[in-house]
Design an enzyme around this catalytic site. Structure first.
Site, PDB file in Angstrom:
ATOM      1  N   TYR B 132      48.822  37.273  48.098  1.00  0.00           N
ATOM      2  CA  TYR B 132      49.138  38.561  48.717  1.00  0.00           C
ATOM      3  C   TYR B 132      49.584  38.341  50.149  1.00  0.00           C
ATOM      4  O   TYR B 132      49.125  37.412  50.825  1.00  0.00           O
ATOM      5  CB  TYR B 132      47.897  39.466  48.746  1.00  0.00           C
ATOM      6  CG  TYR B 132      47.540  40.087  47.420  1.00  0.00           C
ATOM      7  CD1 TYR B 132      48.001  41.348  47.075  1.00  0.00           C
ATOM      8  CD2 TYR B 132      46.721  39.421  46.517  1.00  0.00           C
ATOM      9  CE1 TYR B 132      47.660  41.936  45.868  1.00  0.00           C
ATOM     10  CE2 TYR B 132      46.370  39.997  45.304  1.00  0.00           C
ATOM     11  CZ  TYR B 132      46.842  41.255  44.984  1.00  0.00           C
ATOM     12  OH  TYR B 132      46.498  41.823  43.791  1.00  0.00           O
ATOM     13  N   TYR B 171      45.174  34.785  40.630  1.00  0.00           N
ATOM     14  CA  TYR B 171      44.689  34.183  41.887  1.00  0.00           C
ATOM     15  C   TYR B 171      43.174  34.072  41.908  1.00  0.00           C
ATOM     16  O   TYR B 171      42.475  34.833  41.247  1.00  0.00           O
ATOM     17  CB  TYR B 171      45.219  34.946  43.105  1.00  0.00           C
ATOM     18  CG  TYR B 171      44.639  36.316  43.297  1.00  0.00           C
ATOM     19  CD1 TYR B 171      45.299  37.438  42.823  1.00  0.00           C
ATOM     20  CD2 TYR B 171      43.436  36.494  43.984  1.00  0.00           C
ATOM     21  CE1 TYR B 171      44.766  38.702  43.007  1.00  0.00           C
ATOM     22  CE2 TYR B 171      42.905  37.758  44.171  1.00  0.00           C
ATOM     23  CZ  TYR B 171      43.568  38.855  43.683  1.00  0.00           C
ATOM     24  OH  TYR B 171      43.050  40.089  43.863  1.00  0.00           O
ATOM     25  N   ARG B 181      41.320  36.070  39.047  1.00  0.00           N
ATOM     26  CA  ARG B 181      41.743  37.367  38.546  1.00  0.00           C
ATOM     27  C   ARG B 181      42.933  37.202  37.609  1.00  0.00           C
ATOM     28  O   ARG B 181      43.877  36.475  37.932  1.00  0.00           O
ATOM     29  CB  ARG B 181      42.219  38.287  39.686  1.00  0.00           C
ATOM     30  CG  ARG B 181      41.206  38.760  40.713  1.00  0.00           C
ATOM     31  CD  ARG B 181      40.124  39.682  40.194  1.00  0.00           C
ATOM     32  NE  ARG B 181      40.412  40.543  39.056  1.00  0.00           N
ATOM     33  CZ  ARG B 181      41.050  41.722  39.085  1.00  0.00           C
ATOM     34  NH1 ARG B 181      41.504  42.209  40.211  1.00  0.00           N
ATOM     35  NH2 ARG B 181      41.219  42.429  37.983  1.00  0.00           N
ATOM     36  N   HIS B 184      47.884  40.976  37.762  1.00  0.00           N
ATOM     37  CA  HIS B 184      47.824  42.439  37.668  1.00  0.00           C
ATOM     38  C   HIS B 184      48.674  43.067  38.758  1.00  0.00           C
ATOM     39  O   HIS B 184      49.000  42.432  39.759  1.00  0.00           O
ATOM     40  CB  HIS B 184      46.378  42.932  37.794  1.00  0.00           C
ATOM     41  CG  HIS B 184      45.743  42.557  39.095  1.00  0.00           C
ATOM     42  ND1 HIS B 184      45.149  41.322  39.308  1.00  0.00           N
ATOM     43  CD2 HIS B 184      45.629  43.223  40.269  1.00  0.00           C
ATOM     44  CE1 HIS B 184      44.696  41.254  40.539  1.00  0.00           C
ATOM     45  NE2 HIS B 184      44.977  42.389  41.163  1.00  0.00           N
ATOM     46  N   HIS B 186      48.525  46.608  41.104  1.00  0.00           N
ATOM     47  CA  HIS B 186      47.737  47.786  41.479  1.00  0.00           C
ATOM     48  C   HIS B 186      48.627  49.022  41.433  1.00  0.00           C
ATOM     49  O   HIS B 186      49.771  48.988  41.916  1.00  0.00           O
ATOM     50  CB  HIS B 186      47.193  47.642  42.896  1.00  0.00           C
ATOM     51  CG  HIS B 186      46.209  46.529  43.052  1.00  0.00           C
ATOM     52  ND1 HIS B 186      44.853  46.711  42.950  1.00  0.00           N
ATOM     53  CD2 HIS B 186      46.390  45.214  43.316  1.00  0.00           C
ATOM     54  CE1 HIS B 186      44.234  45.558  43.140  1.00  0.00           C
ATOM     55  NE2 HIS B 186      45.145  44.629  43.365  1.00  0.00           N
TER      56      HIS B 186
END
Lengths: 189, 271
Positions: B132, B171, B181, B184, B186
């Site tokens: 991110y 990640y 995780r 995905h 959000h």
């Protein structure tokens, strides 16, 4: 009109990395700070041990000061005069949030004015809804359907305190003794 | 069991311990279902395998109340708020981002199957390497100077949305040792009423990390989990350009009495 009943999509936590996506410039400024009739709504978000949460984000949605429901677009690009009734702000490192807005009016005569609130946080699996009531109209507060269904100690968690400077103070507690009352609008019965 | 409260973010336990907790909760849920309990359609807010949730979930049950007037309406967003190009996450910088280009399309519907028209959809995600842009993300995977990973759009009259983006990578995170995780995206969504507001995550079909992930598993019902998984749709795939995925979102049912105009999306785009 359709009478289908679809099962809603589940929510998930907002996670830790919303900070570069959800907040936007002047997100918490429904009206410019210091403008006539502006009021500050402020407080702190706490966890179950009473520690401030640094990674929560709050949204408020409210009537204007005359009790009208806003239908104006433009929240994401504040022009400094259109009142959209919606604001979003992340808490700071010490869990504090600030909105600059106006006192919501009663949407119908005799109704208790409040801010509708949604809270999101890392570690919180699904968003929670609550309300922040203005403290002044005691008769309307007595007659409010939600407040009158709550024990006095629980009711207190939904009441803003009017400070001497005219601002409204309200803390949110996700867990613990004074846990804020969170709402379910969809349960059957 | 009288165990001390686990501190959040301690990464103290390994995957085997967390997986056992996940399985125990799932077995409990299956037994409750077999005993006639209703299906759970939302995540549990009290889900200890996700360590950060331990001190951050209400312990009292949600208080049922009927929505008041303001809660029966939603904030309005329009093309004044969101530029059309914000739905393309691959053109926000000077060059093409790295990774697998993808088209993501779907509809936002309410619980009665009505399209949620003219409403805001926001997304954010990691880049193809699982990183991110957020300064809090310390995962030593490369930052892509051509990818921020934030998009917005306004739904069409039929509730449709579309993004062009890059498939995010999985990640690691610090819930427990070796926690990863599943990939995905959000999503943040509004309905026609404030009561329909949700934030959620969309996943990709067949991810091997599903059984290991306490966030995905906080939804204990398999049918409910499946509602977060996009479908590969070859009809949405653009030849020699991008793979197509489809994901519809259903909000809760509306409580307000509707007018025809609202149903066709005139509200929500007054400039």
């Amino acid at each position: 009109m359709s009478d289908q009943h679809l099962v809603p999509t589940p929510g998930q936590t907002v996670g830790p990395f919303f900070g570069y996506a959800l907040p936007f410039e002047k997100g918490g400024e429904l009206v410019p700070p210091g403008s006539p009739n502006s009021v500050t709504l402020h407080g702190t978000v706490y966890d179950g041990k009473g520690a401030p949460i640094p990674d929560a984000i709050l949204e408020i949605w409210q009537a204007d000061s005359n009790g009208n429901v806003p239908h104006q677009t433009g929240s994401l690009v504040r022009d400094g005069y259109t009142f959209t009734g919606w604001g979003r702000t992340p808490v700071g490192n010490t869990g504090k949030y600030v909105f600059s807005t106006v006192n919501p009016g009663a949407t119908e005569p005799g109704k208790a004015p409040f801010f509708a609130v949604a809270v999101f946080a890392r570690g919180l699996m699904n968003r929670l809804f609550t309300r922040v009531y203005l403290p002044e109209d005691t008769e309307a507060l007595e007659n409010d359907a939600l407040l009158s269904s709550l024990e006095p100690a629980r009711r207190k968690t939904l009441m803003a305190e009017r400070l001497a400077d005219g601002s409204l103070h309200w803390d949110l507690r996700l867990q613990g003794e004074d846990e804020t009352v969170f709402l379910d609008f969809h349960a059957e019965g | 069991m009288g165990e001390p409260v686990k501190s959040s973010d301690a990464a103290a336990d390994n995957q085997a311990i967390v997986s056992q907790e996940i399985r125990d909760i799932e077995e409990g849920y299956k037994a409750a279902r077999a005993a006639g309990q209703p299906a759970e359609t939302q995540p549990r807010v009290d889900y200890p395998p996700y360590r950060s949730s331990i001190l951050r979930h209400p312990t009292k049950s949600l208080h049922h109340t009927d929505p008041e007037t303001i809660e029966l309406f939603s904030p309005a967003f329009g093309h004044h708020d969101v530029h059309a190009l914000e739905s393309n996450l691959t053109i926000q910088h000077n060059g093409e981002p790295q990774g697998e280009r993808m088209i993501l399309r779907g509809k936002v519907l309410d619980g009665n199957g009505r399209p949620v028209a003219g409403q805001l959809v926001e997304i954010w995600q990691a880049n193809a390497a699982g990183r991110y842009i957020h300064k809090r993300d310390q995962h030593p995977a490369p930052i892509d100077p051509n990818f921020t990973g934030v998009g917005r759009c306004i739904t069409g009259p039929d509730g449709s949305y579309e993004f062009l983006t890059i498939k995010p990578g999985a990640y690691p995170w610090k819930n427990h040792l070796n926690a990863w995780r599943p990939a995905h995206i959000h999503f943040s969504l509004f309905g026609t009423e404030f009561t329909q507001r949700i934030v959620t995550q969309m996943y990709f079909p067949g991810d091997q990390l599903f059984p290991l992930d306490p966030i995905y598993q906080s939804i204990v019902d398999q049918d409910a989990r499946d509602r977060l998984v996009a479908r590969y749709n070859h009809d949405f795939t653009s030849p020699e350009w991008a793979l197509g995925y489809e994901w519809d979102i259903v909000l809760t049912g509306s409580k307000r009495t509707w007018t025809e105009n609202e149903a066709y999306g005139e509200q929500g785009d007054h400039e």
